[in-house]
Write an enzyme that holds these catalytic residues in place. Structure first.
Site, mmCIF file in Angstrom:
data_model
loop_
_atom_site.group_PDB
_atom_site.id
_atom_site.type_symbol
_atom_site.label_atom_id
_atom_site.label_comp_id
_atom_site.label_asym_id
_atom_site.label_seq_id
_atom_site.Cartn_x
_atom_site.Cartn_y
_atom_site.Cartn_z
ATOM 1 N N TYR A 296 0.668 -0.916 -0.066
ATOM 2 C CA TYR A 296 -0.097 -0.296 0.040
ATOM 3 C C TYR A 296 0.473 1.626 0.223
ATOM 4 O O TYR A 296 1.722 1.990 0.695
ATOM 5 C CB TYR A 296 -1.340 -0.090 1.005
ATOM 6 C CG TYR A 296 -2.209 0.856 1.012
ATOM 7 C CD1 TYR A 296 -3.427 0.511 0.689
ATOM 8 C CD2 TYR A 296 -2.084 2.162 2.285
ATOM 9 C CE1 TYR A 296 -4.532 0.915 0.418
ATOM 10 C CE2 TYR A 296 -3.394 2.889 1.541
ATOM 11 C CZ TYR A 296 -4.534 2.419 1.096
ATOM 12 O OH TYR A 296 -5.329 3.311 1.250
ATOM 13 N N TYR A 346 -5.382 5.900 -7.785
ATOM 14 C CA TYR A 346 -5.761 5.201 -5.289
ATOM 15 C C TYR A 346 -7.342 5.353 -5.518
ATOM 16 O O TYR A 346 -8.676 5.691 -5.325
ATOM 17 C CB TYR A 346 -6.099 6.654 -5.487
ATOM 18 C CG TYR A 346 -6.437 6.384 -4.192
ATOM 19 C CD1 TYR A 346 -5.441 5.920 -3.026
ATOM 20 C CD2 TYR A 346 -7.170 7.138 -3.465
ATOM 21 C CE1 TYR A 346 -5.521 5.837 -1.366
ATOM 22 C CE2 TYR A 346 -7.675 7.848 -2.015
ATOM 23 C CZ TYR A 346 -6.718 6.755 -1.202
ATOM 24 O OH TYR A 346 -7.273 6.607 0.195
#
Length: 393
Positions: A296, A346
């Protein structure tokens, strides 16, 4: 059911997404439905087959609306996971548990938002409507002093990490360069055809020192969905499944929402270490058995302690691990081969899970050799989650 008993019982059989843009021109519900239908088509299933849905507490597209608008029937399981990006892999864990226990047979996980053209999470708490919840009360200790945005919150951790381990802005920049290098050859990525150099990173403007613009993930409009079924059912479906060998959540001691400043040590991510220990115990694997990773990357500095918490290098040595090229395609741990949230999109990490499925299938645009085991992480600085996906053999 123990985590060990869950391993291998469920698989990801389908993935689907919308395009990734800065102005989708359509509602978040429509984005969710498009992604769900694409994932079901990829799995060779129809909406009528679905009896479970899982999403984020932050998602505006409720399960009943997604079900009605895609033509699903009765649902026997529906669940939501909180804490923003930390929920990503947790949605798959929920779905896998539902399938393994018989609560549902076909579960779709989804996330859709207009994060650029609509509500921009990067703006933080400033300007948000006041409420009386516990989260707002916690943030009230920070917002009056100008500590308002995710970049500002992460900057505090980054500065401490630099102080303790001698990391520099260039060390963070190398994470961004790898992500953009991979995104540059990914037609689905927003930054397709637009790699950057370390010099580009170092000349980008400050956002919240020591974070520069190119340390921060982009803002995206789009949707992503995943289809989870049993290992048995997947045998009749069109694509090789990604077997869920490990699925875990973790919230550390004295956990806050991106502002865990009151721990004795704030240069690590103990909640990710907790997730990693569970994943390795469930799967029977260790760091040496992991062939690739999806880490991440909403902010580059938090990639470094992830590598350390997950056992890929000793504490304080992630900067050297990265500088030696280990996140690149020819390295020890090819990472974020889709371009990550810095380069592709994103989507609160859901697009990263889809890339892990492609890696296991052998269909990534940046396909490394020998990707039998892929580790995926969810949001950092928050209660989080993770996965280990494996190839069906």
């Amino acid at each position: 059911m123990s985590g060990t008993a869950l391993a291998g019982r469920a698989v990801i059989a389908g993935i689907g997404a919308t395009e990734f843009s800065k102005d989708s021109g359509r509602s978040e519900l429509r984005l969710a439905c498009e992604a769900v239908l694409a994932a079901l088509a990829d799995a060779g299933l129809t909406p009528a087959d679905v009896d479970g849905l899982v999403t984020f507490t932050a998602d505006t597209s409720g399960e009943v609306h997604v079900a009605r608008n895609t033509g699903m029937g009765e649902l026997t399981f529906f669940s939501r996971v909180g804490y923003g990006g930390g929920a990503g892999c947790g949605t798959v864990q929920q779905a896998a548990m539902a399938v393994a226990t018989g609560a549902a047979e076909v579960v779709v996980c989804y996330r859709a938002f207009n994060e650029r053209s609509g509500e921009r999470y990067g703006l933080g708490q400033a300007g948000r409507a006041m409420d009386t919840g516990a989260d707002r009360a916690a943030y009230s200790w920070m917002t009056p002093y100008g500590l308002n945005t995710p970049a500002q919150w992460v900057a505090m951790f980054a500065r401490r990490y630099m102080h303790e381990y001698g990391a520099t802005g260039e060390d963070f920049g190398r994470v961004a360069v790898v992500a953009r290098t991979h995104a540059a050859v990914n037609p689905a990525a927003w930054f397709h055809g637009r790699p950057i150099t370390l010099a580009d990173h170092q000349s980008s403007r400050w956002i919240a020192e020591p974070l520069r613009l190119l340390d921060c993930c982009q803002e995206t409009d789009g949707g992503q969905a995943l289809v989870i079924v049993s290992a048995e059912r997947a045998r009749d479906l069109p694509h090789p499944p990604a077997v869920i060998l490990g699925a875990a959540q973790g919230s550390g001691e004295d956990q806050h929402m991106m502002t865990s400043y009151y721990r004795e040590r704030i240069s690590g991510i103990p909640e990710m270490g907790l997730v990693g220990r569970q994943l390795y115990a469930q799967s029977g694997l260790g760091p040496d058995a992991i062939d690739a990773a999806i880490l991440y990357d909403h902010f580059t500095p938090l990639v470094l302690p992830q590598l350390e918490e997950l056992g890929f290098c000793p504490v304080g040595e992630a900067k050297d691990f990265i500088a030696d090229g280990h996140l690149e395609l020819g390295g020890r741990l090819p990472s974020n081969t889709h371009g990550g949230q810095l380069g592709e999109a994103y989507l609160h990490g859901m697009n990263g899970i889809a890339e892990a499925v492609r890696l296991v299938r052998g269909t990534s645009v940046n396909q490394p050799e020998n990707t039998d085991h892929v580790l995926v992480t969810a949001g950092t600085g928050v209660p989080t989650s993770g996965l280990i996906l494996g190839a069906a053999r």
